[in-house]
Design an enzyme around this catalytic site. Structure first.
Site, PDB file in Angstrom:
ATOM      1  N   SER A 109       0.794  -1.224   0.000  1.00 51.58           N
ATOM      2  CA  SER A 109       0.000   0.000   0.000  1.00 51.58           C
ATOM      3  C   SER A 109       0.830   1.279   0.000  1.00 51.58           C
ATOM      4  O   SER A 109       0.276   2.356   0.189  1.00 51.58           O
ATOM      5  CB  SER A 109      -0.918   0.016   1.227  1.00 51.58           C
ATOM      6  OG  SER A 109      -0.155   0.001   2.425  1.00 51.58           O
ATOM      7  N   GLY A 111       3.080   2.381  -2.519  1.00 54.07           N
ATOM      8  CA  GLY A 111       3.670   2.715  -3.801  1.00 54.07           C
ATOM      9  C   GLY A 111       3.265   4.096  -4.266  1.00 54.07           C
ATOM     10  O   GLY A 111       2.381   4.743  -3.693  1.00 54.07           O
ATOM     11  N   ASP A 129       2.722   8.358  -1.777  1.00 53.45           N
ATOM     12  CA  ASP A 129       2.462   7.089  -1.100  1.00 53.45           C
ATOM     13  C   ASP A 129       1.734   7.256   0.225  1.00 53.45           C
ATOM     14  O   ASP A 129       1.051   6.340   0.678  1.00 53.45           O
ATOM     15  CB  ASP A 129       3.764   6.301  -0.891  1.00 53.45           C
ATOM     16  CG  ASP A 129       4.851   7.106  -0.196  1.00 53.45           C
ATOM     17  OD1 ASP A 129       4.573   8.238   0.228  1.00 53.45           O
ATOM     18  OD2 ASP A 129       5.975   6.588  -0.094  1.00 53.45           O
ATOM     19  N   ASN A 184       0.271  -5.125 -14.376  1.00 60.79           N
ATOM     20  CA  ASN A 184       1.714  -4.943 -14.517  1.00 60.79           C
ATOM     21  C   ASN A 184       2.052  -4.037 -15.702  1.00 60.79           C
ATOM     22  O   ASN A 184       2.078  -2.836 -15.596  1.00 60.79           O
ATOM     23  CB  ASN A 184       2.379  -6.320 -14.644  1.00 60.79           C
ATOM     24  CG  ASN A 184       3.877  -6.289 -14.500  1.00 60.79           C
ATOM     25  OD1 ASN A 184       4.531  -5.335 -14.887  1.00 60.79           O
ATOM     26  ND2 ASN A 184       4.445  -7.348 -13.948  1.00 60.79           N
ATOM     27  N   ASP A 235       4.822  -9.500 -18.185  1.00 59.28           N
ATOM     28  CA  ASP A 235       5.402  -8.369 -17.451  1.00 59.28           C
ATOM     29  C   ASP A 235       5.242  -7.100 -18.291  1.00 59.28           C
ATOM     30  O   ASP A 235       4.202  -6.880 -18.889  1.00 59.28           O
ATOM     31  CB  ASP A 235       6.865  -8.686 -17.127  1.00 59.28           C
ATOM     32  CG  ASP A 235       7.416  -7.923 -15.934  1.00 59.28           C
ATOM     33  OD1 ASP A 235       7.142  -6.716 -15.826  1.00 59.28           O
ATOM     34  OD2 ASP A 235       8.132  -8.519 -15.121  1.00 59.28           O
ATOM     35  N   SER A 236       6.278  -6.282 -18.373  1.00 56.24           N
ATOM     36  CA  SER A 236       6.192  -5.003 -19.077  1.00 56.24           C
ATOM     37  C   SER A 236       6.079  -5.203 -20.589  1.00 56.24           C
ATOM     38  O   SER A 236       6.442  -6.256 -21.123  1.00 56.24           O
ATOM     39  CB  SER A 236       7.419  -4.151 -18.760  1.00 56.24           C
ATOM     40  OG  SER A 236       7.496  -3.884 -17.381  1.00 56.24           O
TER      41      SER A 236
END
Length: 324
Positions: A109, A111, A129, A184, A235-236
């Site tokens: 929590s 980020g 954040d 992601n 992923d990315s």
């Protein structure tokens, strides 16, 4: 009665003899990447490849927070600064030259996103954040200077993640899709009408068709054109100028390529993947103005190093926001 020695027996052979076998995509056009640059002899979780207007490559190391800068011509590697936030995961570059760095924080929590110069100066919190619960993994700018970001939270049976849009003044956050499992990678089509999102722990690719406002989903516009197989997952990602999508497969040492409708049309393999090496492929990115693709991976599990690999893609890379 047949003896045990005479029974039909399974053997490791062919595709099953790989640490990461490719079955469903085995008939795709397949090429193997060439080594381009060793970033470290140590296994670093490389991510966030992005080029600036001068053609310099920025990338980062998630777990130690190093921000790297690479000169593609000389292959000189610099480390201009270290992220002051925990677990940075992506770098995107604003048209004004600032680096926008997504960070995962505690993976639960804390980020957010901060902006800084390429030397780490003049830090500005973009998504803070302390006032949000996002675990931000990646982002993509639109042509107006706003951006979409992925919320990396949740797991396969507790889908807390999602995708959000932030206005160009960075004051308004609008949800696009929610209730997905570890959102992601994210990419935006050349006409900015289609948003691509990878859902890592559910092994899915989302294709989201947007209305002109950039936040409303078209009727029946949110689809899942592809289900991936194997551990760990997508992923990315990035696009080329033909709107093909390049998705790094984390834990599999490869990149899958999809056309603009979400059909797989090719794949790129990392050398030694069959032996279990360099499986942590995380991010593909094009050298500006070319069809040369750079891919980062590392060999943490096998006590190896961290590498960049290269191939030529189907088309030149898309001219994204920082070049417009």
């Amino acid at each position: 009665m047949m003896s045990q020695q005479d029974l039909p027996t399974l053997f490791y052979s062919g595709k099953s003899n790989s640490a990461v076998p490719i079955i469903s995509e085995s008939e795709l056009q397949t090429i193997t990447a060439e080594p381009w640059l060793e970033i470290s002899k140590k296994g670093l979780q490389l991510e966030g490849l992005n080029f600036d207007r001068q053609g310099q490559l920025f990338l980062l190391d998630v777990f130690e927070g190093n921000i790297f800068k690479v000169n593609p011509e000389t292959k000189e590697i610099k480390r201009p600064f270290v992220s002051h936030k925990a677990n940075p995961a992506a770098i995107k570059i604003h048209k004004d030259g600032r680096l926008f760095i997504c960070y995962l924080g505690d993976f639960k929590s804390t980020g957010g996103i901060f902006a800084a110069t390429e030397n780490g100066d003049n830090i500005q919190d973009i998504i803070e954040d302390l006032s949000t619960e996002y675990c931000i993994d990646d982002m993509v700018f639109d042509s107006k200077g706003g951006f979409y970001f992925t919320d990396f939270r949740g797991y396969s049976t507790n889908p807390l993640g999602g995708v959000y849009y932030v206005t160009p003044d960075f004051k308004t956050v609008t949800p696009i899709i929610q209730n997905i499992s570890v959102a992601n990678g994210i990419a935006l089509s050349t006409d900015e009408k289609v948003l691509w999102v990878t859902e890592t722990t559910a092994n899915r690719l989302h294709r989201i068709a947007l209305e002109d406002d950039g936040v409303t989903i078209q009727p029946f516009g949110a689809t899942i054109p592809y289900y991936f197989t194997g551990h760990e997952g997508p992923d990315s990602c990035c696009i080329d100028s033909d709107d093909n999508l390049y998705v790094a497969m984390y834990g599999q040492g490869r990149v899958l390529v999809f056309n603009k409708r979400g059909y797989p049309i090719g794949q790129i393999l990392i050398p030694s993947r069959d032996e279990g090496h360099m499986l942590r492929s995380t991010h593909p990115q094009f050298i500006p103005g070319t069809n040369q693709l750079i891919i980062c991976s590392n060999d943490i599990e096998m006590d190896g190093g961290s590498m960049l690999y290269t191939v030529n893609g189907f088309a030149k890379g898309h001219k994204s926001y920082q070049f417009q």
